[in-house]
Design a protein around this motif. Structure first.
Motif, PDB file in Angstrom:
ATOM      1  N   PHE A 115      20.708  -8.329   7.767  1.00  0.00           N
ATOM      2  CA  PHE A 115      21.630  -7.584   8.639  1.00  0.00           C
ATOM      3  C   PHE A 115      23.054  -8.170   7.680  1.00  0.00           C
ATOM      4  O   PHE A 115      23.412  -9.101   7.796  1.00  0.00           O
ATOM      5  N   MET A 116      23.629  -7.106   6.996  1.00  0.00           N
ATOM      6  CA  MET A 116      25.015  -7.479   6.253  1.00  0.00           C
ATOM      7  C   MET A 116      25.854  -6.250   6.051  1.00  0.00           C
ATOM      8  O   MET A 116      25.460  -5.189   6.100  1.00  0.00           O
ATOM      9  N   LYS A 117      27.142  -6.780   5.780  1.00  0.00           N
ATOM     10  CA  LYS A 117      27.995  -5.932   5.363  1.00  0.00           C
ATOM     11  C   LYS A 117      27.824  -5.667   3.687  1.00  0.00           C
ATOM     12  O   LYS A 117      27.668  -6.559   3.266  1.00  0.00           O
ATOM     13  N   VAL A 118      28.199  -4.541   3.055  1.00  0.00           N
ATOM     14  CA  VAL A 118      27.928  -4.527   1.831  1.00  0.00           C
ATOM     15  C   VAL A 118      29.103  -4.433   1.062  1.00  0.00           C
ATOM     16  O   VAL A 118      30.068  -3.595   1.172  1.00  0.00           O
ATOM     17  N   SER A 119      29.372  -5.166   0.126  1.00  0.00           N
ATOM     18  CA  SER A 119      30.496  -5.406  -0.777  1.00  0.00           C
ATOM     19  C   SER A 119      30.863  -4.096  -1.707  1.00  0.00           C
ATOM     20  O   SER A 119      29.582  -3.568  -1.991  1.00  0.00           O
ATOM     21  N   ARG A 120      31.741  -3.840  -2.187  1.00  0.00           N
ATOM     22  CA  ARG A 120      32.091  -2.627  -2.975  1.00  0.00           C
ATOM     23  C   ARG A 120      31.327  -2.987  -4.209  1.00  0.00           C
ATOM     24  O   ARG A 120      30.796  -1.908  -4.856  1.00  0.00           O
ATOM     25  N   GLU A 121      31.223  -4.194  -4.795  1.00  0.00           N
ATOM     26  CA  GLU A 121      30.482  -4.369  -6.025  1.00  0.00           C
ATOM     27  C   GLU A 121      29.084  -4.093  -5.740  1.00  0.00           C
ATOM     28  O   GLU A 121      28.507  -3.357  -6.618  1.00  0.00           O
ATOM     29  N   LEU A 122      28.565  -4.575  -4.569  1.00  0.00           N
ATOM     30  CA  LEU A 122      26.998  -4.439  -4.446  1.00  0.00           C
ATOM     31  C   LEU A 122      26.781  -2.843  -4.477  1.00  0.00           C
ATOM     32  O   LEU A 122      25.910  -2.322  -5.183  1.00  0.00           O
ATOM     33  N   ALA A 123      27.672  -1.970  -3.723  1.00  0.00           N
ATOM     34  CA  ALA A 123      27.562  -0.525  -3.566  1.00  0.00           C
ATOM     35  C   ALA A 123      27.503  -0.009  -4.783  1.00  0.00           C
ATOM     36  O   ALA A 123      26.721   1.041  -5.094  1.00  0.00           O
ATOM     37  N   GLU A 124      28.483  -0.362  -5.675  1.00  0.00           N
ATOM     38  CA  GLU A 124      28.651   0.503  -7.000  1.00  0.00           C
ATOM     39  C   GLU A 124      27.519   0.231  -7.834  1.00  0.00           C
ATOM     40  O   GLU A 124      27.135   1.267  -8.642  1.00  0.00           O
ATOM     41  N   GLN A 125      26.897  -1.017  -7.782  1.00  0.00           N
ATOM     42  CA  GLN A 125      25.696  -1.387  -8.511  1.00  0.00           C
ATOM     43  C   GLN A 125      24.410  -0.580  -8.182  1.00  0.00           C
ATOM     44  O   GLN A 125      23.754   0.166  -8.914  1.00  0.00           O
ATOM     45  N   HIS A 126      24.461  -0.595  -6.829  1.00  0.00           N
ATOM     46  CA  HIS A 126      23.303   0.171  -6.337  1.00  0.00           C
ATOM     47  C   HIS A 126      23.237   1.684  -6.476  1.00  0.00           C
ATOM     48  O   HIS A 126      22.198   2.012  -6.813  1.00  0.00           O
ATOM     49  N   TYR A 127      24.592   2.073  -6.552  1.00  0.00           N
ATOM     50  CA  TYR A 127      24.603   3.653  -6.652  1.00  0.00           C
ATOM     51  C   TYR A 127      25.075   3.915  -8.177  1.00  0.00           C
ATOM     52  O   TYR A 127      25.606   5.190  -8.442  1.00  0.00           O
ATOM     53  N   GLY A 128      24.794   3.023  -8.855  1.00  0.00           N
ATOM     54  CA  GLY A 128      25.226   3.256 -10.525  1.00  0.00           C
ATOM     55  C   GLY A 128      24.931   4.353 -11.035  1.00  0.00           C
ATOM     56  O   GLY A 128      25.853   5.130 -11.950  1.00  0.00           O
ATOM     57  N   VAL A 129      23.591   5.088 -10.980  1.00  0.00           N
ATOM     58  CA  VAL A 129      23.278   6.011 -11.594  1.00  0.00           C
ATOM     59  C   VAL A 129      23.892   7.409 -11.079  1.00  0.00           C
ATOM     60  O   VAL A 129      23.996   8.485 -11.690  1.00  0.00           O
ATOM     61  N   HIS A 130      24.744   7.331  -9.933  1.00  0.00           N
ATOM     62  CA  HIS A 130      25.597   8.258  -9.485  1.00  0.00           C
ATOM     63  C   HIS A 130      26.859   8.156  -9.599  1.00  0.00           C
ATOM     64  O   HIS A 130      27.904   9.194  -9.302  1.00  0.00           O
ATOM     65  N   ARG A 131      27.347   7.232 -10.481  1.00  0.00           N
ATOM     66  CA  ARG A 131      28.725   7.184 -10.749  1.00  0.00           C
ATOM     67  C   ARG A 131      29.654   8.329 -11.228  1.00  0.00           C
ATOM     68  O   ARG A 131      30.698   8.443 -10.924  1.00  0.00           O
ATOM     69  N   GLU A 132      28.915   9.195 -11.911  1.00  0.00           N
ATOM     70  CA  GLU A 132      29.413  10.509 -12.271  1.00  0.00           C
ATOM     71  C   GLU A 132      29.613  11.412 -11.339  1.00  0.00           C
ATOM     72  O   GLU A 132      30.291  12.580 -11.699  1.00  0.00           O
ATOM     73  N   ARG A 133      28.738  11.452 -10.490  1.00  0.00           N
ATOM     74  CA  ARG A 133      28.598  12.618  -9.381  1.00  0.00           C
ATOM     75  C   ARG A 133      29.799  12.615  -8.418  1.00  0.00           C
ATOM     76  O   ARG A 133      30.790  11.791  -7.973  1.00  0.00           O
ATOM     77  N   PRO A 134      30.351  13.744  -8.007  1.00  0.00           N
ATOM     78  CA  PRO A 134      31.739  14.120  -7.209  1.00  0.00           C
ATOM     79  C   PRO A 134      31.599  13.364  -5.916  1.00  0.00           C
ATOM     80  O   PRO A 134      32.631  12.838  -5.419  1.00  0.00           O
ATOM     81  N   PHE A 135      30.379  13.059  -5.412  1.00  0.00           N
ATOM     82  CA  PHE A 135      30.136  12.415  -4.042  1.00  0.00           C
ATOM     83  C   PHE A 135      30.081  10.736  -4.269  1.00  0.00           C
ATOM     84  O   PHE A 135      30.146  10.383  -3.328  1.00  0.00           O
ATOM     85  N   PHE A 136      30.186  10.321  -5.626  1.00  0.00           N
ATOM     86  CA  PHE A 136      30.289   8.991  -5.461  1.00  0.00           C
ATOM     87  C   PHE A 136      31.184   7.885  -5.015  1.00  0.00           C
ATOM     88  O   PHE A 136      30.880   7.141  -4.175  1.00  0.00           O
ATOM     89  N   GLN A 137      32.305   8.399  -4.905  1.00  0.00           N
ATOM     90  CA  GLN A 137      33.595   7.436  -4.195  1.00  0.00           C
ATOM     91  C   GLN A 137      33.086   7.498  -2.755  1.00  0.00           C
ATOM     92  O   GLN A 137      32.993   6.744  -1.944  1.00  0.00           O
ATOM     93  N   GLY A 138      32.865   8.790  -1.824  1.00  0.00           N
ATOM     94  CA  GLY A 138      32.410   8.887  -0.413  1.00  0.00           C
ATOM     95  C   GLY A 138      31.091   7.813  -0.244  1.00  0.00           C
ATOM     96  O   GLY A 138      31.359   7.257   0.832  1.00  0.00           O
ATOM     97  N   LEU A 139      30.192   8.109  -1.375  1.00  0.00           N
ATOM     98  CA  LEU A 139      29.010   7.209  -0.989  1.00  0.00           C
ATOM     99  C   LEU A 139      29.405   5.714  -1.017  1.00  0.00           C
ATOM    100  O   LEU A 139      28.846   5.105   0.038  1.00  0.00           O
ATOM    101  N   VAL A 140      30.210   5.119  -1.906  1.00  0.00           N
ATOM    102  CA  VAL A 140      30.480   3.833  -1.792  1.00  0.00           C
ATOM    103  C   VAL A 140      31.292   3.584  -0.452  1.00  0.00           C
ATOM    104  O   VAL A 140      31.143   2.611   0.225  1.00  0.00           O
ATOM    105  N   GLU A 141      32.153   4.451  -0.214  1.00  0.00           N
ATOM    106  CA  GLU A 141      33.070   4.381   1.126  1.00  0.00           C
ATOM    107  C   GLU A 141      32.281   4.197   2.419  1.00  0.00           C
ATOM    108  O   GLU A 141      32.336   3.208   3.160  1.00  0.00           O
ATOM    109  N   PHE A 142      31.106   5.092   2.323  1.00  0.00           N
ATOM    110  CA  PHE A 142      30.432   5.186   3.455  1.00  0.00           C
ATOM    111  C   PHE A 142      29.292   3.760   3.590  1.00  0.00           C
ATOM    112  O   PHE A 142      29.243   3.396   4.773  1.00  0.00           O
TER     113      PHE A 142
END
Ligand code: CMP
Length: 144
Positions: free
Chosen positions: A38-65
């Motif tokens: 059970f953990m809070k996700v860091s921004r670095e981990l979130a960006e790595q996890h969702y790396g394939v979506h980096r260019e998508r318009p919803f990427f920032q929102g995904l990381v925020e969420f």
């Protein structure tokens, strides 16, 4: 073949008290829990996890969420668990996910779709090793 997959109950799943229900489904199905935190996700981990979506318009929102509140990160093991878990989770958009699936039963919003599951053997391996150290995983033999 016996596989491992990475599943994460997202902040909306935690907030809506679906943790027990989701774990219950995978336990009842017969898959084996081998790691959980059970953990809070860091921004670095979130960006790595969702790396394939980096260019998508919803990427920032995904990381925020995904960094907005605690998640339950898990590794499950079993025969064909990667594809089977995806089926149990349902389509990405909860509005079109079949009833009986986790997203079909509990969600209406594509950005808040309750749970993540690895989509293929290669991503499962990458995600398991991104989120967990080998010593955080405990393999065991179900005796049924
Ligand atoms: P997930 O399975 O975690 O993988 C990528 C996530 O991106 C997906 O679940 C959705 O929550 C999110 N996503 C995909 N498409 C969209 C979209 N069009 N708008 C917002 N979020 C999206």
């Amino acid at each position: 073949a016996v596989e491992r997959t990475f599943l994460a109950i997202k902040p909306d799943g935690v907030q809506r008290s679906l943790v027990g229900e989701i774990i219950r489904r995978f336990e009842a199905k017969g898959f084996t829990l081998v790691g959980m935190k059970f953990m809070k996700v860091s921004r670095e981990l979130a960006e790595q996890h969702y790396g394939v979506h980096r260019e998508r318009p919803f990427f920032q929102g995904l990381v925020e969420f995904i960094t907005s509140g605690p998640v339950v990160a898990m590794v499950w093991e079993g025969d064909g668990v990667i594809a089977s878990a995806r089926k149990m989770i349902g389509a990405t958009n909860p509005l079109t996910a079949e009833p009986g699936t986790i997203r079909g039963d509990y969600g209406v919003n594509i950005g808040r779709n309750i749970i993540h599951g690895s989509d293929a053997p290669e991503t499962a391996q990458q995600e398991v090793s991104l989120w967990f150290k080998e010593e955080e995983l405990a393999s065991w033999e179900p005796s049924l």
